[in-house]
Structure formats: structure tokens, C-alpha cells
Design an enzyme around this catalytic site. Sequence first.
Site, PDB file in Angstrom:
ATOM      1  N   HIS A 116      52.618  44.108  31.975  1.00 26.15           N
ATOM      2  CA  HIS A 116      54.243  43.069  32.842  1.00 26.15           C
ATOM      3  C   HIS A 116      55.559  43.426  31.548  1.00 26.15           C
ATOM      4  O   HIS A 116      56.283  42.733  31.193  1.00 26.15           O
ATOM      5  CB  HIS A 116      53.612  41.448  32.207  1.00 26.15           C
ATOM      6  CG  HIS A 116      52.671  40.319  33.761  1.00 26.15           C
ATOM      7  ND1 HIS A 116      52.239  39.559  33.447  1.00 26.15           N
ATOM      8  CD2 HIS A 116      52.971  41.629  34.601  1.00 26.15           C
ATOM      9  CE1 HIS A 116      51.031  39.718  34.789  1.00 26.15           C
ATOM     10  NE2 HIS A 116      51.782  40.542  35.277  1.00 26.15           N
ATOM     11  N   CYS A 149      76.522  46.032  29.365  1.00 25.36           N
ATOM     12  CA  CYS A 149      75.990  47.095  28.692  1.00 25.36           C
ATOM     13  C   CYS A 149      77.244  48.042  28.225  1.00 25.36           C
ATOM     14  O   CYS A 149      78.376  48.110  29.484  1.00 25.36           O
ATOM     15  CB  CYS A 149      75.672  48.610  29.419  1.00 25.36           C
ATOM     16  SG  CYS A 149      75.522  49.931  29.441  1.00 25.36           S
ATOM     17  N   CYS A 151      78.869  50.588  30.011  1.00 23.98           N
ATOM     18  CA  CYS A 151      78.168  51.148  30.824  1.00 23.98           C
ATOM     19  C   CYS A 151      79.319  49.844  31.707  1.00 23.98           C
ATOM     20  O   CYS A 151      79.564  50.452  32.958  1.00 23.98           O
ATOM     21  CB  CYS A 151      77.353  51.862  31.821  1.00 23.98           C
ATOM     22  SG  CYS A 151      76.043  50.699  31.945  1.00 23.98           S
ATOM     23  N   ASN A 212      37.599  30.979  27.603  1.00 23.24           N
ATOM     24  CA  ASN A 212      39.150  30.846  28.159  1.00 23.24           C
ATOM     25  C   ASN A 212      38.603  29.210  28.461  1.00 23.24           C
ATOM     26  O   ASN A 212      38.101  28.710  28.208  1.00 23.24           O
ATOM     27  CB  ASN A 212      39.378  30.698  29.915  1.00 23.24           C
ATOM     28  CG  ASN A 212      40.451  30.745  29.732  1.00 23.24           C
ATOM     29  OD1 ASN A 212      41.961  31.441  29.272  1.00 23.24           O
ATOM     30  ND2 ASN A 212      41.074  29.597  30.865  1.00 23.24           N
TER      31      ASN A 212
HETATM   32  N1  APR Z   1      41.716  29.815  23.969  1.00 23.09           N
HETATM   33  C1  APR Z   1      41.368  29.938  25.344  1.00 23.09           C
HETATM   34  N2  APR Z   1      42.073  29.742  26.118  1.00 23.09           N
HETATM   35  C2  APR Z   1      43.182  29.412  26.905  1.00 23.09           C
HETATM   36  C3  APR Z   1      44.170  29.090  25.240  1.00 23.09           C
HETATM   37  C4  APR Z   1      43.579  29.178  23.676  1.00 23.09           C
HETATM   38  N3  APR Z   1      43.568  28.857  22.355  1.00 23.09           N
HETATM   39  N4  APR Z   1      45.285  28.425  25.346  1.00 23.09           N
HETATM   40  C5  APR Z   1      44.956  28.351  26.409  1.00 23.09           C
HETATM   41  N5  APR Z   1      44.352  28.890  27.094  1.00 23.09           N
HETATM   42  C6  APR Z   1      44.494  29.080  28.488  1.00 23.09           C
HETATM   43  C7  APR Z   1      44.752  28.320  30.017  1.00 23.09           C
HETATM   44  O1  APR Z   1      43.408  27.169  29.496  1.00 23.09           O
HETATM   45  C8  APR Z   1      44.382  29.073  30.874  1.00 23.09           C
HETATM   46  O2  APR Z   1      43.628  28.800  31.576  1.00 23.09           O
HETATM   47  O3  APR Z   1      44.883  30.258  29.160  1.00 23.09           O
HETATM   48  C9  APR Z   1      44.985  30.591  30.098  1.00 23.09           C
HETATM   49  C10 APR Z   1      46.770  30.771  30.464  1.00 23.09           C
HETATM   50  O4  APR Z   1      46.633  31.076  31.775  1.00 23.09           O
HETATM   51  P1  APR Z   1      48.047  31.356  32.402  1.00 23.09           P
HETATM   52  O5  APR Z   1      49.179  30.129  31.904  1.00 23.09           O
HETATM   53  O6  APR Z   1      47.908  31.231  34.168  1.00 23.09           O
HETATM   54  O7  APR Z   1      49.106  32.659  31.617  1.00 23.09           O
HETATM   55  P2  APR Z   1      48.371  33.860  32.538  1.00 23.09           P
HETATM   56  O8  APR Z   1      47.221  34.029  33.413  1.00 23.09           O
HETATM   57  O9  APR Z   1      48.626  35.536  31.264  1.00 23.09           O
HETATM   58  O10 APR Z   1      49.435  34.270  33.476  1.00 23.09           O
HETATM   59  C11 APR Z   1      49.236  35.267  33.984  1.00 23.09           C
HETATM   60  O11 APR Z   1      51.268  34.214  35.646  1.00 23.09           O
HETATM   61  O12 APR Z   1      53.618  33.669  35.643  1.00 23.09           O
HETATM   62  C12 APR Z   1      53.014  35.405  34.999  1.00 23.09           C
HETATM   63  O13 APR Z   1      53.737  36.632  34.131  1.00 23.09           O
HETATM   64  C13 APR Z   1      53.232  35.533  34.067  1.00 23.09           C
HETATM   65  O14 APR Z   1      51.626  36.618  32.474  1.00 23.09           O
HETATM   66  C14 APR Z   1      51.830  35.455  33.279  1.00 23.09           C
HETATM   67  C15 APR Z   1      51.208  35.332  34.513  1.00 23.09           C
END
Ligand code: APR
Length: 250
Positions: A116, A149, A151, A212
Amino acid sequence: MECNKIIEMLLTSVNAIAFTGAGISTASGIPDFRGPNGLWKKYSPELASIEYFKKDPKGFWEFYSLRMRGLFTAKPNPAHYALAKLEKLGLIKAVITQNIDGLHQMAGSKNVIELHGTMRRCYCTNCFKEYKSEEILERIDKGENPPKCSCGGIIRPDVVLFGEPVYRIHEALEIARESDLVLVVGSSLSVYPANLIPLTVKEYGGRVIIINAEETEMDHIADLIIRDKAEVVLPCVVEEIENQTLHRSS
Ligand code: APR
């Protein structure tokens, strides 16, 4: 202890990778998106879309500069350092990340694929000249919004906005096809096509570990699920591996 199951799977794999999401950076003070205090619980994801950037670049930068500010105070946490150590030990070959905070590289990970993009870099939408995000943030703080920018083009962060194709996905899928283990850390696995990475490892005969705090959209394909904090589990894995190596060599 759960760490031992991860260690056993790591030590019996030859081509393991890590796949990370915002959850690995929450311990660094960067909010995730869909967790209990996630960004999308407070703001609409629309604010991070290419349509919104084109329609209202000033409003886009009002939202994005908030996120960017938090970035420059954030430091890698023990989970980032643990993944860098696993790469150094030759136990993981790459980190494929959805994160745009650059904390994996700051922690010492070398082979990082940022699907990303990165919030640490900006570029002009007209001539593609690159800018450091610190400089753009200073200009916005002095009232230059949207930042322009020389430009005349409007400057944007080098991140993938909703509605845009992700970076290096073919390279990442190629790596996933050849991996026999993926360590998913801190992702809800709810965003396509990034969430194809763990799915592809599985489809090509590899194993999937999900670390997670909450349920993910792909728990059903996991060979092992650790419902715990990344900054607790990963350092424990590294410490245990180092202890085992010490015992073997003594
Ligand atoms: N340890 C383990 N898990 C964790 C922790 C932690 N300390 N803190 C949060 N989490 C978990 C949350 O419970 C959640 O399920 O991490 C997960 C993060 O999920 P999202 O918030 O959906 O993030 P992500 O999966 O990276 O999102 C993907 O969505 O909005 C777009 O571009 C953005 O890259 C991002 C993409």
C-alpha cells in the site's frame, strides 16, 4: 506455550514469510482501522479514496496530515524488531506488509514489500517529483493546503488510496506461491487484493499461522491461530529460538 507451536512450524519450513497489517503497529501508537479503536470507527474510509483526493485535495490533506503527524513520532515496537531478527536468523525470507508507516525497515527488516506504499514519501501528481513527507507536513502546517509542486501540480502521499491498484502485487503473489509458511500478524484480512497473500500460500500447499487480537476473515484457512498481541508473541518466539540455539551450542 503457543510460542513453541510457532517455533516448531518455523523450524520445519524452508521458505517462510510474514504478512503484516496495522495490528503490528498499534503498540507503536499508530491506530489500526477495524479494531475497537480503529480509524474507520471515527472517520469514513472515503477520506482515503482517490475520488476524494481529486474532489477535495484540501479536505484530503486535512485528514491525511493528522495521520502523517502521528507517523513521525512512532517508533518500531518489539514485534517489528522480532520480525527483523527472524529475517536475520534466516527463518523468514520477506515481510509483505499492508502498512505505510515504514516501521519494518526502521526495525531492520531488509526484504519488505509495501503493497500500500509509504506515508514517508510524497510526489507531484503532475511531474512526479518526489518530496519527503516531513517537508510537505511543514508546508501544510504553515498553511499551504493543498501543497503544490514548483510546476503547479498538487502533491500527494505515495500511498495506495481506495480505488487505486496496489503496488508490487504480482511480485508478492509470486513469493506467496513459493512460500511454505506465512506468519500473518495484526490484520483483519478484510482487504482485497492484499488478503490474497495468505490465501495463495495455503492454495499452493503452505501453512498459515494467524497472530491477531480478534477474529479475522480468514481464520478458516489457518493451521494455527494465536489470539494474542503481536508485541508479546513474536519476541517470545525469538527469545525461545535463541535459547534453544544457545543450549545446542553449549
Ligand atoms: N496484536 C495483534 N493484533 C492486533 C493488535 C496487536 N497489538 N492490535 C490490533 N490488532 C488486530 C485487530 O484486532 C485487527 O483485527 O489487528 C487487526 C488490524 O486489522 P485492520 O485494522 O483491518 O488493519 P489491516 O488488516 O492492516 O487493514 C488492511 O485496510 O484501510 C485499509 O489500507 C488500509 O492497509 C489497510 C488495509
